[in-house]
Design an enzyme around this catalytic site. Structure first.
Site, PDB file in Angstrom:
ATOM      1  N   CYS A 136     -86.842 145.527 -31.804  1.00 37.43           N
ATOM      2  CA  CYS A 136     -85.446 145.214 -32.123  1.00 37.43           C
ATOM      3  C   CYS A 136     -84.483 146.251 -31.558  1.00 37.43           C
ATOM      4  O   CYS A 136     -83.523 145.918 -30.873  1.00 37.43           O
ATOM      5  CB  CYS A 136     -85.281 145.096 -33.635  1.00 37.43           C
ATOM      6  N   CYS A 192     -83.097 142.885 -30.232  1.00 38.90           N
ATOM      7  CA  CYS A 192     -81.786 142.553 -30.823  1.00 38.90           C
ATOM      8  C   CYS A 192     -80.649 143.444 -30.344  1.00 38.90           C
ATOM      9  O   CYS A 192     -79.595 142.948 -29.948  1.00 38.90           O
ATOM     10  CB  CYS A 192     -81.834 142.679 -32.347  1.00 38.90           C
ATOM     11  N   LYS A 196     -79.938 143.562 -26.391  1.00 36.33           N
ATOM     12  CA  LYS A 196     -79.569 142.176 -26.048  1.00 36.33           C
ATOM     13  C   LYS A 196     -78.144 141.879 -26.510  1.00 36.33           C
ATOM     14  O   LYS A 196     -77.322 141.370 -25.750  1.00 36.33           O
ATOM     15  CB  LYS A 196     -80.584 141.218 -26.691  1.00 36.33           C
ATOM     16  N   TYR A 208     -85.288 131.054 -28.559  1.00 36.43           N
ATOM     17  CA  TYR A 208     -84.250 132.067 -28.796  1.00 36.43           C
ATOM     18  C   TYR A 208     -84.003 132.902 -27.533  1.00 36.43           C
ATOM     19  O   TYR A 208     -82.876 133.044 -27.067  1.00 36.43           O
ATOM     20  CB  TYR A 208     -84.719 133.041 -29.867  1.00 36.43           C
ATOM     21  N   GLU A 235     -80.674 132.880 -25.053  1.00 42.99           N
ATOM     22  CA  GLU A 235     -79.826 134.091 -25.084  1.00 42.99           C
ATOM     23  C   GLU A 235     -79.752 134.726 -23.698  1.00 42.99           C
ATOM     24  O   GLU A 235     -78.682 135.130 -23.240  1.00 42.99           O
ATOM     25  CB  GLU A 235     -80.378 135.082 -26.108  1.00 42.99           C
ATOM     26  N   HIS A 242     -56.959 129.932 -43.887  1.00 46.73           N
ATOM     27  CA  HIS A 242     -56.300 129.185 -42.827  1.00 46.73           C
ATOM     28  C   HIS A 242     -55.460 130.096 -41.941  1.00 46.73           C
ATOM     29  O   HIS A 242     -54.795 130.984 -42.465  1.00 46.73           O
ATOM     30  CB  HIS A 242     -55.402 128.113 -43.464  1.00 46.73           C
ATOM     31  N   GLU A 291     -63.065 127.619 -42.298  1.00 44.96           N
ATOM     32  CA  GLU A 291     -62.547 126.797 -43.394  1.00 44.96           C
ATOM     33  C   GLU A 291     -63.062 125.360 -43.314  1.00 44.96           C
ATOM     34  O   GLU A 291     -63.076 124.638 -44.319  1.00 44.96           O
ATOM     35  CB  GLU A 291     -61.017 126.814 -43.420  1.00 44.96           C
TER      36      GLU A 291
HETATM   37  P1  NDP Z   1     -89.563 130.863 -29.260  1.00 44.76           P
HETATM   38  O1  NDP Z   1     -90.713 130.380 -30.039  1.00 44.76           O
HETATM   39  O2  NDP Z   1     -88.213 130.792 -29.837  1.00 44.76           O
HETATM   40  O3  NDP Z   1     -89.533 130.064 -27.858  1.00 44.76           O
HETATM   41  C1  NDP Z   1     -90.631 129.994 -27.036  1.00 44.76           C
HETATM   42  C2  NDP Z   1     -90.326 129.032 -25.908  1.00 44.76           C
HETATM   43  O4  NDP Z   1     -91.408 129.074 -24.992  1.00 44.76           O
HETATM   44  C3  NDP Z   1     -90.162 127.597 -26.352  1.00 44.76           C
HETATM   45  O5  NDP Z   1     -89.124 126.988 -25.640  1.00 44.76           O
HETATM   46  C4  NDP Z   1     -91.520 126.992 -25.977  1.00 44.76           C
HETATM   47  O6  NDP Z   1     -91.448 125.630 -25.665  1.00 44.76           O
HETATM   48  C5  NDP Z   1     -91.838 127.761 -24.715  1.00 44.76           C
HETATM   49  N1  NDP Z   1     -93.248 127.781 -24.387  1.00 44.76           N
HETATM   50  C6  NDP Z   1     -94.273 128.208 -25.164  1.00 44.76           C
HETATM   51  N2  NDP Z   1     -95.438 128.079 -24.505  1.00 44.76           N
HETATM   52  C7  NDP Z   1     -95.148 127.560 -23.292  1.00 44.76           C
HETATM   53  C8  NDP Z   1     -95.909 127.172 -22.174  1.00 44.76           C
HETATM   54  N3  NDP Z   1     -97.241 127.313 -22.144  1.00 44.76           N
HETATM   55  N4  NDP Z   1     -95.270 126.655 -21.114  1.00 44.76           N
HETATM   56  C9  NDP Z   1     -93.943 126.505 -21.119  1.00 44.76           C
HETATM   57  N5  NDP Z   1     -93.152 126.850 -22.146  1.00 44.76           N
HETATM   58  C10 NDP Z   1     -93.758 127.370 -23.225  1.00 44.76           C
HETATM   59  O7  NDP Z   1     -89.969 132.313 -28.815  1.00 44.76           O
HETATM   60  P2  NDP Z   1     -89.157 133.501 -28.142  1.00 44.76           P
HETATM   61  O8  NDP Z   1     -90.197 134.224 -27.353  1.00 44.76           O
HETATM   62  O9  NDP Z   1     -87.920 133.033 -27.492  1.00 44.76           O
HETATM   63  O10 NDP Z   1     -88.771 134.390 -29.376  1.00 44.76           O
HETATM   64  C11 NDP Z   1     -89.803 134.819 -30.260  1.00 44.76           C
HETATM   65  C12 NDP Z   1     -89.263 134.912 -31.644  1.00 44.76           C
HETATM   66  O11 NDP Z   1     -88.486 136.081 -31.756  1.00 44.76           O
HETATM   67  C13 NDP Z   1     -88.315 133.784 -32.017  1.00 44.76           C
HETATM   68  O12 NDP Z   1     -89.006 132.650 -32.482  1.00 44.76           O
HETATM   69  C14 NDP Z   1     -87.501 134.430 -33.095  1.00 44.76           C
HETATM   70  O13 NDP Z   1     -88.199 134.330 -34.295  1.00 44.76           O
HETATM   71  C15 NDP Z   1     -87.418 135.874 -32.635  1.00 44.76           C
HETATM   72  N6  NDP Z   1     -86.149 136.133 -31.957  1.00 44.76           N
HETATM   73  C16 NDP Z   1     -85.017 136.126 -32.696  1.00 44.76           C
HETATM   74  C17 NDP Z   1     -83.808 136.350 -32.123  1.00 44.76           C
HETATM   75  C18 NDP Z   1     -82.579 136.313 -32.970  1.00 44.76           C
HETATM   76  O14 NDP Z   1     -82.696 136.415 -34.182  1.00 44.76           O
HETATM   77  N7  NDP Z   1     -81.406 136.129 -32.389  1.00 44.76           N
HETATM   78  C19 NDP Z   1     -83.669 136.643 -30.692  1.00 44.76           C
HETATM   79  C20 NDP Z   1     -84.929 136.618 -30.000  1.00 44.76           C
HETATM   80  C21 NDP Z   1     -86.106 136.387 -30.621  1.00 44.76           C
HETATM   81  P3  NDP Z   1     -91.719 124.467 -26.739  1.00 44.76           P
HETATM   82  O15 NDP Z   1     -90.479 124.294 -27.523  1.00 44.76           O
HETATM   83  O16 NDP Z   1     -92.047 123.303 -25.892  1.00 44.76           O
HETATM   84  O17 NDP Z   1     -92.875 124.914 -27.578  1.00 44.76           O
END
Ligand code: NDP
Length: 454
Positions: free
Chosen positions: A42, A47, A50, A176, A180, A434, A439
């Site tokens: 983080c 976090c 980023k 996510y 982002e 407002h 709101e």
């Molecule tokens: P996510 O689970 O959010 O996203 C992973 C992405 O990778 C999805 O779009 C998924 O697609 C894709 N994917 C997975 N496997 C494959 C594959 N074999 N081929 C192609 N695409 C694939 O994970 P992130 O790594 O983005 O983030 C990890 C976690 O970290 C988040 O879930 C969140 O909990 C946390 N995080 C929080 C943030 C915040 O609070 N702002 C910021 C960043 C991270 P599909 O949908 O098809 O499975």
């Protein structure tokens, strides 16, 4: 047999540091080992840096929009090195604070990797250390797809060591991190395309949010393509060629794998401690966050439950209170508000319409509007979506969702109401501020539709 420590925490990230500090505050003899950087993902490669880059991207947009409000302003470009220096100095400051917090709490810190020798003994940078209880808080790491040329692609950590903005970027994934990164790189001036294997972005989010987020990104000029995956990356003079499963091909400067993270359990010697791991590498835990070994606990992303920093710190804190503070309690995984820092941001708390509808009749309130700022700026892709998901029988607000300026800031307050079990009538009797976008959450009078089994 007396152990060296009452608690040994492996991993100095959000979960580990909080747990160690609180446990030491309760009088326990505590140590933490961190092999890479204090504050974990983080603070160092997640976090914090980023969000600084998201802010940087938005400043460019606000500066351009200022002309519509009468300012004589021209944005001449962006100095990547200046941003990187400011970001890195803030990260160094925060990481230092983490270290000092531990020292101040009387925790023994090891700048070393810790691995299990047996269920109570660790090898900490070559030193043998024993502990009555051990907490595994080693987090997770980004992965790459197993495709030829993957070594030419980047993971999220790499954004923070780039020396310049890549001009043409392919982002793989639509979670996510993917969205982002696409947003901030676009905002800083890159030409960005997002390729995702599922038809839609943000699996698990409310359907209206998924559509609104995609529309917003497209309207700003980010190209989004679903139902496609990367098959190969090749280095060519002047860049990379990304090959796609639909036979498409792109020449780019950078490919970011934002296709998921895995728990960091490899090589920890968990087998020697008898700790069970799932096939995906996560450590299963019970409601008290104990592993199958009752004196070994796992907290944070290594459990792969709800991988959010505030969740990890809440769990680490509750566990320390439970084990050492004579105050047994659990952090709730229900109604955790969360945000995706796209531009505009996405924020959500509670159930999606689809989840609520699967439980029973659901009143759905949706509004879309152009926020006041953008009625003047005329900027594309900044329409706001707000949505309330209400249980028809009890009128409890089960979920709130927003895509739009300040969504994350607004949703934190809405989260309190949802956690407290507020009803739609409670929202209705709340007087709005407002003129704000917020709101709208208390003036949604007309039900948009009823969802779920009647
Ligand atoms: P996510 O689970 O959010 O996203 C992973 C992405 O990778 C999805 O779009 C998924 O697609 C894709 N994917 C997975 N496997 C494959 C594959 N074999 N081929 C192609 N695409 C694939 O994970 P992130 O790594 O983005 O983030 C990890 C976690 O970290 C988040 O879930 C969140 O909990 C946390 N995080 C929080 C943030 C915040 O609070 N702002 C910021 C960043 C991270 P599909 O949908 O098809 O499975």
């Amino acid at each position: 047999m007396a152990h060296d420590f009452d608690l040994f925490v492996i991993g100095g990230g959000s979960a580990g540091v909080r747990m160690a500090r609180i446990a030491a505050g309760h009088g326990a003899r505590v140590a933490v080992a961190e092999e890479r950087f204090w504050g974990g993902t983080c603070v160092n490669v997640g976090c914090v840096p980023k969000k600084i880059m998201v802010n940087a991207a938005e400043y460019g947009m606000w500066a351009e929009d200022a002309t519509a409000f009468g300012w004589d302003m021209t944005v001449h470009g962006h100095d990547w090195a200046k941003l990187a220096a400011a970001r890195d100095s803030e990260v160094t400051r925060l990481s230092g604070i983490y270290g000092r917090l531990l020292a101040g709490a009387g925790v023994t810190s090891f700048d070393a990797r810790a691995t299990f020798i047996d269920a109570h003994t660790l090898d900490v940078g070559g030193q043998r250390v024993t502990a009555e209880r051990i907490a595994i808080a080693v987090g997770g790491r980004a992965t790459k797809l197993d495709i030829p040329g993957a070594e030419h692609g980047l993971i999220s950590d790499d954004l923070f060591t780039l020396k310049a903005l890549p001009k043409r970027v392919a982002v793989l994934g639509a979670g996510y991190i993917a969205l982002e990164f696409a947003g901030l790189l676009h905002g800083l001036g890159a030409q960005v395309e997002v390729f995702h294997r599922s038809p839609q972005v943000l699996r698990g989010f409310d359907q209206d949010v998924r559509i609104a987020a995609t529309e917003a990104m497209q309207a700003q000029g980010i190209r989004m393509e679903g139902g496609v995956n990367a098959t190969r990356i090749a280095k060519v003079p002047g860049g990379l060629v990304l090959q796609l499963s639909n036979n498409g091909m792109r020449e780019v400067d950078a490919v970011f794998f934002c296709t998921g993270r895995v728990p960091n359990t490899q090589g920890l010697g968990l087998d020697r401690a008898g700790v069970t791991v799932t096939p995906g590498g996560a450590i299963p835990v019970d409601d008290e966050h104990a592993t199958n070994q009752s004196h070994i606990f796992a907290v944070g992303d290594v459990t792969d439950r709800l991988n959010l920093t505030p969740m990890a710190t809440a769990v680490g804190h509750a566990l320390a209170d439970t084990l050492f503070g004579n105050n047994p309690r659990r952090a709730s995984y229900e109604n955790v508000a969360t945000a995706v820092f796209t531009s505009p941001p996405i924020a959500t708390v509670g159930l999606t319409e689809e989840q609520a509808a699967a439980r029973g009749p659901t009143d759905v309130y949706v509004t879309r509007f152009t926020p006041m700022r953008h009625t003047i700026s005329k900027r594309e892709g900044r329409r706001t979506l707000m949505k309330l998901v209400v249980d028809q029988a009890s009128q409890r607000v089960l979920g709130a969702h927003m895509v739009g300026e300040d969504a994350a800031e607004i949703m934190q307050g809405i989260g309190i109401a949802v956690v407290m079990g507020a009803t739609k009538q409670d929202f209705d009797r709340t007087i709005g501020i407002h003129p704000t976008a917020a709101e709208e959450f208390v003036t949604l009078r007309t039900r948009t539709r009823v969802a779920g089994v009647q």
